[in-house]
Design a protein around this motif. Structure first.
Motif, PDB file in Angstrom:
ATOM      1  N   GLY A  46       0.644  -1.298   0.239  1.00 26.17           N
ATOM      2  CA  GLY A  46       0.122  -0.332   0.032  1.00 26.17           C
ATOM      3  C   GLY A  46       0.557   0.885  -0.433  1.00 26.17           C
ATOM      4  O   GLY A  46       0.837   2.272  -0.818  1.00 26.17           O
ATOM      5  N   SER A  47       2.070   1.083   0.932  1.00 30.29           N
ATOM      6  CA  SER A  47       2.502   2.365   0.896  1.00 30.29           C
ATOM      7  C   SER A  47       3.400   2.892  -0.541  1.00 30.29           C
ATOM      8  O   SER A  47       3.219   3.344  -1.180  1.00 30.29           O
ATOM      9  CB  SER A  47       3.592   2.216   1.971  1.00 30.29           C
ATOM     10  N   LEU A  48       3.670   1.531  -1.559  1.00 34.83           N
ATOM     11  CA  LEU A  48       4.179   1.504  -2.497  1.00 34.83           C
ATOM     12  C   LEU A  48       4.053   2.006  -3.124  1.00 34.83           C
ATOM     13  O   LEU A  48       3.985   2.987  -3.894  1.00 34.83           O
ATOM     14  CB  LEU A  48       5.167   0.167  -2.666  1.00 34.83           C
ATOM     15  N   TYR A  49       2.619   1.970  -3.409  1.00 34.85           N
ATOM     16  CA  TYR A  49       1.364   2.034  -3.664  1.00 34.85           C
ATOM     17  C   TYR A  49       1.365   3.406  -4.575  1.00 34.85           C
ATOM     18  O   TYR A  49       1.176   4.203  -5.111  1.00 34.85           O
ATOM     19  CB  TYR A  49      -0.012   1.730  -4.357  1.00 34.85           C
ATOM     20  N   LEU A  50       1.077   3.722  -3.074  1.00 36.59           N
ATOM     21  CA  LEU A  50       1.113   5.839  -3.060  1.00 36.59           C
ATOM     22  C   LEU A  50       2.029   6.450  -2.904  1.00 36.59           C
ATOM     23  O   LEU A  50       1.793   7.444  -3.723  1.00 36.59           O
ATOM     24  CB  LEU A  50      -0.227   5.613  -1.296  1.00 36.59           C
ATOM     25  N   ALA A  51       3.459   5.915  -3.106  1.00 36.42           N
ATOM     26  CA  ALA A  51       4.447   6.713  -3.148  1.00 36.42           C
ATOM     27  C   ALA A  51       4.737   6.906  -4.365  1.00 36.42           C
ATOM     28  O   ALA A  51       5.195   7.640  -5.311  1.00 36.42           O
ATOM     29  CB  ALA A  51       5.269   5.640  -2.391  1.00 36.42           C
ATOM     30  N   MET A  52       4.213   5.778  -5.373  1.00 34.88           N
ATOM     31  CA  MET A  52       4.031   5.563  -6.648  1.00 34.88           C
ATOM     32  C   MET A  52       3.413   6.307  -7.830  1.00 34.88           C
ATOM     33  O   MET A  52       3.210   6.389  -8.940  1.00 34.88           O
ATOM     34  CB  MET A  52       4.699   4.630  -7.588  1.00 34.88           C
ATOM     35  N   SER A  53       1.603   6.774  -7.041  1.00 35.96           N
ATOM     36  CA  SER A  53       0.768   7.169  -8.088  1.00 35.96           C
ATOM     37  C   SER A  53       1.429   8.487  -8.141  1.00 35.96           C
ATOM     38  O   SER A  53       2.468   9.835  -7.816  1.00 35.96           O
ATOM     39  CB  SER A  53      -0.224   7.489  -5.973  1.00 35.96           C
ATOM     40  N   PRO A  54       0.482   9.367  -9.092  1.00 38.36           N
ATOM     41  CA  PRO A  54       0.731  10.736  -9.690  1.00 38.36           C
ATOM     42  C   PRO A  54       0.289  11.174  -8.151  1.00 38.36           C
ATOM     43  O   PRO A  54      -1.085  11.433  -7.849  1.00 38.36           O
ATOM     44  CB  PRO A  54      -0.134  10.464 -11.033  1.00 38.36           C
ATOM     45  N   VAL A  55       1.015  12.954  -8.851  1.00 39.24           N
ATOM     46  CA  VAL A  55       0.900  13.743  -8.022  1.00 39.24           C
ATOM     47  C   VAL A  55       0.470  14.824  -8.489  1.00 39.24           C
ATOM     48  O   VAL A  55       1.517  15.141  -9.436  1.00 39.24           O
ATOM     49  CB  VAL A  55       2.070  14.253  -6.693  1.00 39.24           C
ATOM     50  N   GLU A  56      -0.382  16.133  -8.098  1.00 33.02           N
ATOM     51  CA  GLU A  56      -0.784  16.876  -8.289  1.00 33.02           C
ATOM     52  C   GLU A  56       0.511  18.323  -8.793  1.00 33.02           C
ATOM     53  O   GLU A  56       0.817  18.049  -7.048  1.00 33.02           O
ATOM     54  CB  GLU A  56      -2.150  17.609  -7.643  1.00 33.02           C
TER      55      GLU A  56
END
Length: 76
Positions: A46-56
Motif C-alpha cells: 500500500g505504501s509503495l502504491y501511494l508513493a508511486m501514484s501521480p501527484v497534482e
C-alpha cells in the motif's frame, strides 16, 4: 511485454502476489505469525502504491494557486 513499459503502480500492485507464500506460512506454521506477516505485506505494498501514484502539481505554498511576483521571494 518489456518491464520498461509496465507502469510503476501496476508493478507495486503485482507485489501483492507476495501474500500467497505468507498465507501458506500462516496456514501451515503459525496462524498469528501469518496474520502479522500478511498485514506487513499489505502495508508495504500500500505504501509503495501511494508513493508511486501521480501527484497534482502544486505551487510552493501547497495550495496550487498562482501568485503574482517576480520570483525573488519578495511581495509585489
Amino acid at each position: 511485454m518489456a518491464l520498461e513499459t509496465v507502469a510503476p503502480r501496476l508493478a507495486a500492485t503485482a507485489g501483492l502476489l507476495a501474500i500467497v507464500p505468507v498465507l501458506i506460512y500462516g496456514v501451515t506454521d503459525s496462524g498469528l505469525a501469518g496474520a502479522v506477516s500478511a498485514v506487513n505485506v499489505v502495508l508495504i505494498i500500500g505504501s509503495l502504491y501511494l508513493a508511486m501514484s501521480p501527484v497534482e502539481g502544486t505551487h510552493a505554498d501547497g495550495h496550487g494557486q498562482d501568485h503574482d511576483g517576480d520570483g525573488n521571494g519578495t511581495a509585489g
